[in-house]
Design a protein around this motif. Structure first.
Motif, PDB file in Angstrom:
ATOM      1  N   ARG A 147       0.828  -1.221   0.000  1.00 54.42           N
ATOM      2  CA  ARG A 147       0.000   0.000   0.000  1.00 54.42           C
ATOM      3  C   ARG A 147       0.855   1.261   0.000  1.00 54.42           C
ATOM      4  NH1 ARG A 147      -3.266  -3.272   3.438  1.00 54.42           N
ATOM      5  NH2 ARG A 147      -2.187  -2.498   5.284  1.00 54.42           N
ATOM      6  N   ALA A 148       2.116   1.143   0.330  1.00 55.54           N
ATOM      7  CA  ALA A 148       3.026   2.306   0.403  1.00 55.54           C
ATOM      8  C   ALA A 148       3.635   2.544  -0.979  1.00 55.54           C
ATOM      9  CB  ALA A 148       4.088   2.066   1.449  1.00 55.54           C
ATOM     10  N   LYS A 149       2.834   3.040  -1.894  1.00 54.17           N
ATOM     11  CA  LYS A 149       3.239   3.200  -3.307  1.00 54.17           C
ATOM     12  C   LYS A 149       4.476   4.082  -3.455  1.00 54.17           C
ATOM     13  CE  LYS A 149      -0.221   0.812  -4.864  1.00 54.17           C
ATOM     14  NZ  LYS A 149      -0.022  -0.560  -5.246  1.00 54.17           N
ATOM     15  N   SER A 150       4.570   5.170  -2.716  1.00 52.09           N
ATOM     16  CA  SER A 150       5.723   6.063  -2.873  1.00 52.09           C
ATOM     17  C   SER A 150       7.017   5.380  -2.424  1.00 52.09           C
ATOM     18  CB  SER A 150       5.512   7.373  -2.125  1.00 52.09           C
ATOM     19  OG  SER A 150       5.410   7.152  -0.736  1.00 52.09           O
ATOM     20  N   VAL A 151       6.921   4.553  -1.393  1.00 45.76           N
ATOM     21  CA  VAL A 151       8.094   3.821  -0.923  1.00 45.76           C
ATOM     22  C   VAL A 151       8.517   2.811  -1.988  1.00 45.76           C
ATOM     23  CG1 VAL A 151       8.973   2.208   0.814  1.00 45.76           C
ATOM     24  CG2 VAL A 151       7.514   4.117   1.501  1.00 45.76           C
ATOM     25  N   LEU A 152       7.567   2.103  -2.573  1.00 40.52           N
ATOM     26  CA  LEU A 152       7.891   1.110  -3.595  1.00 40.52           C
ATOM     27  C   LEU A 152       8.471   1.763  -4.849  1.00 40.52           C
ATOM     28  CD1 LEU A 152       4.923  -1.396  -3.262  1.00 40.52           C
ATOM     29  CD2 LEU A 152       7.283  -1.655  -2.462  1.00 40.52           C
ATOM     30  N   GLU A 153       7.985   2.951  -5.194  1.00 38.51           N
ATOM     31  CA  GLU A 153       8.545   3.660  -6.338  1.00 38.51           C
ATOM     32  C   GLU A 153       9.999   4.032  -6.078  1.00 38.51           C
ATOM     33  OE1 GLU A 153       5.933   6.967  -7.030  1.00 38.51           O
ATOM     34  OE2 GLU A 153       4.300   5.662  -7.692  1.00 38.51           O
ATOM     35  N   GLU A 154      10.279   4.532  -4.884  1.00 34.92           N
ATOM     36  CA  GLU A 154      11.658   4.870  -4.526  1.00 34.92           C
ATOM     37  C   GLU A 154      12.527   3.614  -4.494  1.00 34.92           C
ATOM     38  OE1 GLU A 154      14.308   6.880  -0.968  1.00 34.92           O
ATOM     39  OE2 GLU A 154      12.145   7.232  -0.978  1.00 34.92           O
ATOM     40  N   TRP A 155      12.007   2.526  -3.959  1.00 36.05           N
ATOM     41  CA  TRP A 155      12.739   1.263  -3.906  1.00 36.05           C
ATOM     42  C   TRP A 155      13.128   0.837  -5.326  1.00 36.05           C
ATOM     43  CZ3 TRP A 155      14.913  -1.976  -0.456  1.00 36.05           C
ATOM     44  CH2 TRP A 155      15.232  -3.265  -0.886  1.00 36.05           C
ATOM     45  N   ALA A 156      12.169   0.883  -6.256  1.00 36.66           N
ATOM     46  CA  ALA A 156      12.436   0.458  -7.636  1.00 36.66           C
ATOM     47  C   ALA A 156      13.533   1.310  -8.273  1.00 36.66           C
ATOM     48  CB  ALA A 156      11.157   0.517  -8.460  1.00 36.66           C
ATOM     49  N   LEU A 157      13.505   2.614  -8.020  1.00 38.36           N
ATOM     50  CA  LEU A 157      14.532   3.494  -8.573  1.00 38.36           C
ATOM     51  C   LEU A 157      15.904   3.192  -7.992  1.00 38.36           C
ATOM     52  CD1 LEU A 157      12.659   6.919  -8.594  1.00 38.36           C
ATOM     53  CD2 LEU A 157      13.363   5.584 -10.581  1.00 38.36           C
ATOM     54  N   ARG A 158      15.956   3.025  -6.703  1.00 39.36           N
ATOM     55  CA  ARG A 158      17.244   2.836  -6.027  1.00 39.36           C
ATOM     56  C   ARG A 158      17.793   1.422  -6.188  1.00 39.36           C
ATOM     57  NH1 ARG A 158      17.022   5.353  -0.140  1.00 39.36           N
ATOM     58  NH2 ARG A 158      19.239   4.888  -0.268  1.00 39.36           N
ATOM     59  N   GLY A 202      17.285  -0.463  -8.749  1.00 37.29           N
ATOM     60  CA  GLY A 202      17.506  -0.782 -10.158  1.00 37.29           C
ATOM     61  C   GLY A 202      16.429  -1.668 -10.753  1.00 37.29           C
ATOM     62  N   GLY A 203      15.215  -1.531 -10.274  1.00 36.09           N
ATOM     63  CA  GLY A 203      14.102  -2.333 -10.799  1.00 36.09           C
ATOM     64  C   GLY A 203      13.951  -3.618 -10.027  1.00 36.09           C
ATOM     65  N   THR A 204      13.446  -4.637 -10.681  1.00 36.35           N
ATOM     66  CA  THR A 204      13.218  -5.908 -10.014  1.00 36.35           C
ATOM     67  C   THR A 204      14.506  -6.698  -9.915  1.00 36.35           C
ATOM     68  OG1 THR A 204      12.607  -6.946 -12.091  1.00 36.35           O
ATOM     69  CG2 THR A 204      10.811  -6.038 -10.769  1.00 36.35           C
ATOM     70  N   GLN A 205      14.635  -7.428  -8.850  1.00 35.18           N
ATOM     71  CA  GLN A 205      15.817  -8.257  -8.603  1.00 35.18           C
ATOM     72  C   GLN A 205      15.407  -9.729  -8.687  1.00 35.18           C
ATOM     73  OE1 GLN A 205      18.995  -7.066  -7.523  1.00 35.18           O
ATOM     74  NE2 GLN A 205      18.267  -5.057  -8.059  1.00 35.18           N
ATOM     75  N   PRO A 206      16.157 -10.534  -9.442  1.00 29.48           N
ATOM     76  CA  PRO A 206      15.809 -11.979  -9.480  1.00 29.48           C
ATOM     77  C   PRO A 206      16.128 -12.631  -8.153  1.00 29.48           C
ATOM     78  CG  PRO A 206      17.852 -11.561 -10.666  1.00 29.48           C
ATOM     79  CD  PRO A 206      17.290 -10.211 -10.246  1.00 29.48           C
ATOM     80  N   ARG A 207      15.379 -13.659  -7.826  1.00 26.15           N
ATOM     81  CA  ARG A 207      15.628 -14.412  -6.589  1.00 26.15           C
ATOM     82  C   ARG A 207      16.691 -15.457  -6.858  1.00 26.15           C
ATOM     83  NH1 ARG A 207      10.451 -15.544  -3.011  1.00 26.15           N
ATOM     84  NH2 ARG A 207      11.558 -14.395  -1.452  1.00 26.15           N
ATOM     85  N   ASP A 208      17.416 -15.818  -5.846  1.00 24.49           N
ATOM     86  CA  ASP A 208      18.448 -16.871  -5.967  1.00 24.49           C
ATOM     87  C   ASP A 208      17.801 -18.225  -6.117  1.00 24.49           C
ATOM     88  OD1 ASP A 208      20.666 -15.355  -3.550  1.00 24.49           O
ATOM     89  OD2 ASP A 208      20.350 -14.941  -5.659  1.00 24.49           O
TER      90      ASP A 208
END
Length: 68
Positions: A49-60, A62-68
């Motif tokens: 629900r914290a859209k602004s936090v998720l947007e900042e996370w994606a920017l910082r 580098g987008g989505t990260q693959p899982r190991d």
């Protein structure tokens, strides 16, 4: 006037800073969303629900990260 930051959003932002600084307290420190909400001590739904936090996370992070 800007909307005040909720307690959950503050926890998520603090957790994000710890993860990016390499000073995770509750997780292994990997830059994945699962660690973000666990490090913050909030539920996955709260994080989503914290859209602004998720947007900042994606920017910082580098987008989505693959899982190991």
């Amino acid at each position: 006037m800007p909307e005040p930051i909720s307690t959950s959003e503050r926890k998520l932002r603090d957790a994000m800073e710890r993860l990016f600084a390499g000073t995770a307290v509750r997780t292994d420190g990997r830059l994945i969303k699962e660690n973000l909400y666990r490090e913050a001590g909030v539920s996955r739904a709260t994080m989503n629900r914290a859209k602004s936090v998720l947007e900042e996370w994606a920017l910082r992070a580098g987008g989505t990260q693959p899982r190991d």
